[in-house]
Every structure is written in C-alpha cells, then in structure tokens.
Design a protein around this motif. Structure first.
Motif, PDB file in Angstrom:
ATOM      1  N   VAL A 178      26.313  20.374  55.371  1.00 50.62           N
ATOM      2  CA  VAL A 178      27.514  19.548  55.497  1.00 50.62           C
ATOM      3  C   VAL A 178      28.557  20.053  54.505  1.00 50.62           C
ATOM      4  O   VAL A 178      29.720  20.244  54.847  1.00 50.62           O
ATOM      5  CB  VAL A 178      27.175  18.062  55.245  1.00 50.62           C
ATOM      6  N   VAL A 179      28.111  20.265  53.273  1.00 48.78           N
ATOM      7  CA  VAL A 179      29.017  20.788  52.247  1.00 48.78           C
ATOM      8  C   VAL A 179      28.438  22.082  51.720  1.00 48.78           C
ATOM      9  O   VAL A 179      27.226  22.192  51.513  1.00 48.78           O
ATOM     10  CB  VAL A 179      29.165  19.798  51.069  1.00 48.78           C
ATOM     11  N   SER A 180      29.301  23.055  51.499  1.00 43.95           N
ATOM     12  CA  SER A 180      28.826  24.275  50.876  1.00 43.95           C
ATOM     13  C   SER A 180      29.903  24.836  49.951  1.00 43.95           C
ATOM     14  O   SER A 180      31.072  24.940  50.319  1.00 43.95           O
ATOM     15  CB  SER A 180      28.364  25.218  51.982  1.00 43.95           C
ATOM     16  N   LEU A 181      29.500  25.101  48.719  1.00 40.28           N
ATOM     17  CA  LEU A 181      30.401  25.692  47.732  1.00 40.28           C
ATOM     18  C   LEU A 181      29.938  27.120  47.462  1.00 40.28           C
ATOM     19  O   LEU A 181      28.739  27.363  47.308  1.00 40.28           O
ATOM     20  CB  LEU A 181      30.374  24.927  46.402  1.00 40.28           C
ATOM     21  N   ARG A 182      30.902  28.030  47.423  1.00 41.94           N
ATOM     22  CA  ARG A 182      30.590  29.425  47.125  1.00 41.94           C
ATOM     23  C   ARG A 182      31.500  29.926  46.025  1.00 41.94           C
ATOM     24  O   ARG A 182      32.718  29.984  46.208  1.00 41.94           O
ATOM     25  CB  ARG A 182      30.799  30.294  48.363  1.00 41.94           C
ATOM     26  N   GLY A 183      30.909  30.241  44.902  1.00 38.51           N
ATOM     27  CA  GLY A 183      31.677  30.841  43.808  1.00 38.51           C
ATOM     28  C   GLY A 183      32.851  29.988  43.344  1.00 38.51           C
ATOM     29  O   GLY A 183      33.894  30.523  42.967  1.00 38.51           O
ATOM     30  N   VAL A 184      32.670  28.664  43.365  1.00 32.17           N
ATOM     31  CA  VAL A 184      33.807  27.791  43.053  1.00 32.17           C
ATOM     32  C   VAL A 184      34.100  27.786  41.554  1.00 32.17           C
ATOM     33  O   VAL A 184      33.224  27.504  40.725  1.00 32.17           O
ATOM     34  CB  VAL A 184      33.570  26.353  43.562  1.00 32.17           C
ATOM     35  N   THR A 185      35.329  28.137  41.229  1.00 27.36           N
ATOM     36  CA  THR A 185      35.777  28.174  39.842  1.00 27.36           C
ATOM     37  C   THR A 185      36.970  27.246  39.694  1.00 27.36           C
ATOM     38  O   THR A 185      37.847  27.202  40.556  1.00 27.36           O
ATOM     39  CB  THR A 185      36.168  29.616  39.451  1.00 27.36           C
ATOM     40  N   LYS A 186      36.938  26.445  38.611  1.00 32.21           N
ATOM     41  CA  LYS A 186      38.049  25.540  38.319  1.00 32.21           C
ATOM     42  C   LYS A 186      38.388  25.646  36.834  1.00 32.21           C
ATOM     43  O   LYS A 186      37.511  25.513  35.986  1.00 32.21           O
ATOM     44  CB  LYS A 186      37.649  24.100  38.663  1.00 32.21           C
TER      45      LYS A 186
ATOM     46  N   GLU B 211      42.913  27.164  29.495  1.00 35.94           N
ATOM     47  CA  GLU B 211      41.958  28.179  29.044  1.00 35.94           C
ATOM     48  C   GLU B 211      40.517  27.787  29.348  1.00 35.94           C
ATOM     49  O   GLU B 211      39.611  28.603  29.307  1.00 35.94           O
ATOM     50  CB  GLU B 211      42.068  28.383  27.515  1.00 35.94           C
ATOM     51  N   HIS B 212      40.342  26.473  29.595  1.00 35.69           N
ATOM     52  CA  HIS B 212      38.989  25.948  29.734  1.00 35.69           C
ATOM     53  C   HIS B 212      38.473  26.098  31.162  1.00 35.69           C
ATOM     54  O   HIS B 212      39.141  25.697  32.112  1.00 35.69           O
ATOM     55  CB  HIS B 212      38.976  24.476  29.327  1.00 35.69           C
ATOM     56  N   THR B 213      37.300  26.683  31.313  1.00 36.45           N
ATOM     57  CA  THR B 213      36.691  26.820  32.637  1.00 36.45           C
ATOM     58  C   THR B 213      35.739  25.652  32.867  1.00 36.45           C
ATOM     59  O   THR B 213      34.673  25.585  32.257  1.00 36.45           O
ATOM     60  CB  THR B 213      35.933  28.155  32.757  1.00 36.45           C
ATOM     61  N   ALA B 214      36.151  24.733  33.718  1.00 37.38           N
ATOM     62  CA  ALA B 214      35.348  23.525  33.965  1.00 37.38           C
ATOM     63  C   ALA B 214      34.245  23.790  34.975  1.00 37.38           C
ATOM     64  O   ALA B 214      33.169  23.188  34.904  1.00 37.38           O
ATOM     65  CB  ALA B 214      36.243  22.386  34.439  1.00 37.38           C
ATOM     66  N   LEU B 215      34.515  24.680  35.957  1.00 39.75           N
ATOM     67  CA  LEU B 215      33.483  25.119  36.911  1.00 39.75           C
ATOM     68  C   LEU B 215      33.520  26.634  36.954  1.00 39.75           C
ATOM     69  O   LEU B 215      34.586  27.235  37.125  1.00 39.75           O
ATOM     70  CB  LEU B 215      33.754  24.562  38.317  1.00 39.75           C
ATOM     71  N   ASP B 216      32.357  27.232  36.801  1.00 42.19           N
ATOM     72  CA  ASP B 216      32.273  28.673  36.663  1.00 42.19           C
ATOM     73  C   ASP B 216      31.405  29.241  37.780  1.00 42.19           C
ATOM     74  O   ASP B 216      30.185  29.262  37.674  1.00 42.19           O
ATOM     75  CB  ASP B 216      31.672  28.975  35.273  1.00 42.19           C
ATOM     76  N   GLN B 217      32.031  29.634  38.886  1.00 33.47           N
ATOM     77  CA  GLN B 217      31.308  30.283  39.996  1.00 33.47           C
ATOM     78  C   GLN B 217      30.144  29.447  40.500  1.00 33.47           C
ATOM     79  O   GLN B 217      29.008  29.927  40.553  1.00 33.47           O
ATOM     80  CB  GLN B 217      30.753  31.633  39.530  1.00 33.47           C
ATOM     81  N   VAL B 218      30.442  28.231  40.888  1.00 34.14           N
ATOM     82  CA  VAL B 218      29.383  27.320  41.325  1.00 34.14           C
ATOM     83  C   VAL B 218      29.069  27.523  42.811  1.00 34.14           C
ATOM     84  O   VAL B 218      29.963  27.542  43.647  1.00 34.14           O
ATOM     85  CB  VAL B 218      29.797  25.850  41.062  1.00 34.14           C
ATOM     86  N   ASP B 219      27.785  27.698  43.107  1.00 30.55           N
ATOM     87  CA  ASP B 219      27.282  27.737  44.481  1.00 30.55           C
ATOM     88  C   ASP B 219      26.434  26.491  44.710  1.00 30.55           C
ATOM     89  O   ASP B 219      25.565  26.190  43.889  1.00 30.55           O
ATOM     90  CB  ASP B 219      26.358  28.947  44.707  1.00 30.55           C
ATOM     91  N   LEU B 220      26.690  25.804  45.817  1.00 25.99           N
ATOM     92  CA  LEU B 220      25.882  24.615  46.110  1.00 25.99           C
ATOM     93  C   LEU B 220      25.937  24.329  47.607  1.00 25.99           C
ATOM     94  O   LEU B 220      27.007  24.381  48.208  1.00 25.99           O
ATOM     95  CB  LEU B 220      26.437  23.411  45.330  1.00 25.99           C
ATOM     96  N   ASP B 221      24.779  24.050  48.197  1.00 20.06           N
ATOM     97  CA  ASP B 221      24.717  23.635  49.599  1.00 20.06           C
ATOM     98  C   ASP B 221      24.121  22.243  49.671  1.00 20.06           C
ATOM     99  O   ASP B 221      23.134  21.955  48.997  1.00 20.06           O
ATOM    100  CB  ASP B 221      23.813  24.584  50.404  1.00 20.06           C
ATOM    101  N   VAL B 222      24.712  21.412  50.490  1.00 22.51           N
ATOM    102  CA  VAL B 222      24.187  20.069  50.718  1.00 22.51           C
ATOM    103  C   VAL B 222      23.919  19.937  52.207  1.00 22.51           C
ATOM    104  O   VAL B 222      24.846  20.037  53.020  1.00 22.51           O
ATOM    105  CB  VAL B 222      25.184  18.981  50.260  1.00 22.51           C
ATOM    106  N   ALA B 223      22.641  19.739  52.547  1.00 27.45           N
ATOM    107  CA  ALA B 223      22.260  19.684  53.963  1.00 27.45           C
ATOM    108  C   ALA B 223      22.488  18.281  54.511  1.00 27.45           C
ATOM    109  O   ALA B 223      22.589  17.309  53.763  1.00 27.45           O
ATOM    110  CB  ALA B 223      20.790  20.072  54.117  1.00 27.45           C
TER     111      ALA B 223
END
Ligand code: ADP
Ligand code: ADP
Length: 239
Positions: A3-11, A15-27
């Motif tokens: 349903v949801v899939s994150l690939r390499g999500v960076t936020k 200067e602050h990296t709150a999300l660093d290349q996050v991969d996540l799948d939610v079935a």
C-alpha cells in the motif's frame, strides 16, 4: 501488493537530516509500529507520507502510484494542487493533538471533510459517520463539542474522522502521548480493533506493550535511519 512504499526517502531541515535514505514497505492489512528515541525522525516519516512535508530525495508510492509528482517530458514535476489533494485523501492521519474543529460537534467533525472537500452526499455521509462514531464507542456523544469531551474521546473522534474518507492507510503520530495515563487504554483499544479489522496502519508510539501485542512489524529508528525492522518477537525477544 504494497500500500505504501518508501524508497531512499531523505528529508532535511536546513543542515539537519531528519530522514536519511529511508526504505519502507507497508503491505495491505499490515500494522507497522515505529519506535525510536525522540528526534529520530518518526514523526517526520509519517508527516512525509501524508505529504505534510515535501521530501528532498527518494520517492513515496501509494498503491504503486508516485505521491506528489507526475511524469512530464521524461522527468518529474510536482502534481497540481487538486491532484495532490486527491492523493492525500487516500491517507488518513491521526495526530498527537487531536486537531478537531472546536466549534463543530463530534458528528460534524467527522462529516465536514467528506461533505465539504469531497462533495459527498450529506445524508449518506452522516449515516456513515454515525456508524464510525459507534465503532469508536462514541454513539452517545455525537452531539457533543470537543470541549465537552475527554482527551480520549476527542482522539476517538479524530480516528472516526480519519476513517470517514475510507483511507487506504491510516497513519498515527503518537496518538496517546497527549493523554492522561488513564485515557490511553481507550484509544489503544480502538487501534486494536482497527488492526483486527484488517486496516493498513503505521503507528508511531512509545507504548511498547501495545507495539509488542499489535504490530505485525516493528520499525526501530535512530538518527533518521531505520536501524532495524522485524516482527516484535525478534526485536523484543519472546515474552
Ligand atoms: P521524532 O518524531 O522521532 O521525535 P521528529 O521527526 O519529530 O522526531 O524530528 C526529527 C528531527 O527533525 C529532530 O531533530 C527535529 O528537531 C527535526 N525537525 C522536525 N521537524 C522540524 C522542522 N519543522 N524544522 C526543523 N527541524 C525539524
Ligand atoms: P513531536 O514530538 O510530536 O514530533 P515536536 O514537538 O517535535 O512534536 O514538533 C512539533 C512541531 O514542530 C512539528 O510540526 C515539527 O515538524 C516541528 N518541529 C520539530 N522540531 C523542530 C525544530 N527544531 N524547528 C522547527 N520546527 C520543529
């Protein structure tokens, strides 16, 4: 199908990296519980999925569809506002601070978005909203205003409101952190019910007993990364 899939999500925030290349799948039907120390990026993760924060890198898909962007001339461009809004409606979100409209009754808080924003029929929406309020145990509080409700009751209205648009996934950002301790359980009880009903959910919480009991999978975050992910038994050890 995820349903949801994150690939390499960076936020980043400056200067602050709150999300660093996050991969996540939610079935489909999966309950993912996100834990981790304060400041590790848990809230940012769900806020990015809900498109409350633009991301700086990577991609988020909902049912295989890219969120927030469309293909254009061999590249990507941001979706126009209407298409963005339509995507966001397929995602329900429940916040720590219930964010109800103070001058609307519980029922109106649930019907407002479907009627006003989605243009749904008011009578049908009210019928559905009454059922949702019953489902979260507030059948006798539909005409009450938020100030007449406890924090736990307000949060349950917020959950009914999130469900009112038939979202593909429900996101919870520390849904019990603002509650007095004796009210936590009534909200967690509703979440358990939704999990049993097969809803796809991502829950940020510090409630470890709840995580162990309800999660299909735990995601442990630290410093903007997913440090570990797996079933509760593996992450916490067997009870
Ligand atoms: P958590 O939910 O795990 O406590 P957050 O996602 O709220 O963590 O925050 C992750 C990091 O990003 C923290 O260092 C936080 O201060 C920072 N952060 C979050 N939102 C903002 C913002 N709007 N502006 C600047 N920094 C932010
Ligand atoms: P939570 O603990 O639920 O993540 P916070 O108090 O960290 O809540 O953040 C509340 C709001 O402030 C969020 O919208 C978040 O994006 C923003 N925020 C968090 N940290 C910062 C920061 N360092 N600078 C600016 N905004 C921030």
């Amino acid at each position: 199908m995820n349903v949801v899939s994150l690939r390499g999500v960076t936020k980043r925030f400056g200067e602050h990296t709150a999300l660093d290349q996050v991969d996540l799948d939610v079935a489909e039907g999966e309950v993912v519980v996100v834990i981790g120390p304060s400041g590790s990026g848990k809230s940012t993760l769900v806020r990015c999925v809900h498109q409350l924060e633009p991301i700086d890198g990577g991609a988020i898909h909902l049912d295989g569809e890219l969120l927030g962007y469309e293909h254009h001339r061999g590249g990507l461009r941001p979706l126009p506002p209407r298409a963005r809004a339509a995507q966001r409606r397929r995602i329900g979100m429940v916040f720590q601070q219930f964010n109800l409209f103070p001058h609307f009754t519980a029922l109106r808080n649930v019907t407002e978005a479907p009627v006003r924003v989605h243009g749904r029929d008011r009578a049908d929406t009210e019928r559905a909203a009454r059922e949702l309020l019953e489902r979260v145990g507030l059948g006798d509080r539909m005409g009450h205003y938020p100030r007449q409700l406890s924090g736990g009751q307000q949060q349950r209205v917020a959950i009914a409101r999130a469900l009112a648009v038939d979202p593909r996934v429900l996101l919870f950002d520390e849904p019990t952190s603002a509650l007095d301790p004796e009210l936590v359980e009534e909200v967690l009880g509703v979440l358990r019910g939704l999990a049993r009903d097969g809803l796809t959910m991502v829950v940020v919480t510090h409630e470890m007993a709840f995580a162990r009991e309800v999660a299909d999978r735990i995601v442990f975050m630290e410093a903007g990364r997913i440090l570990e992910t797996g079933p509760p038994d593996r992450l916490f050890g067997s009870p």
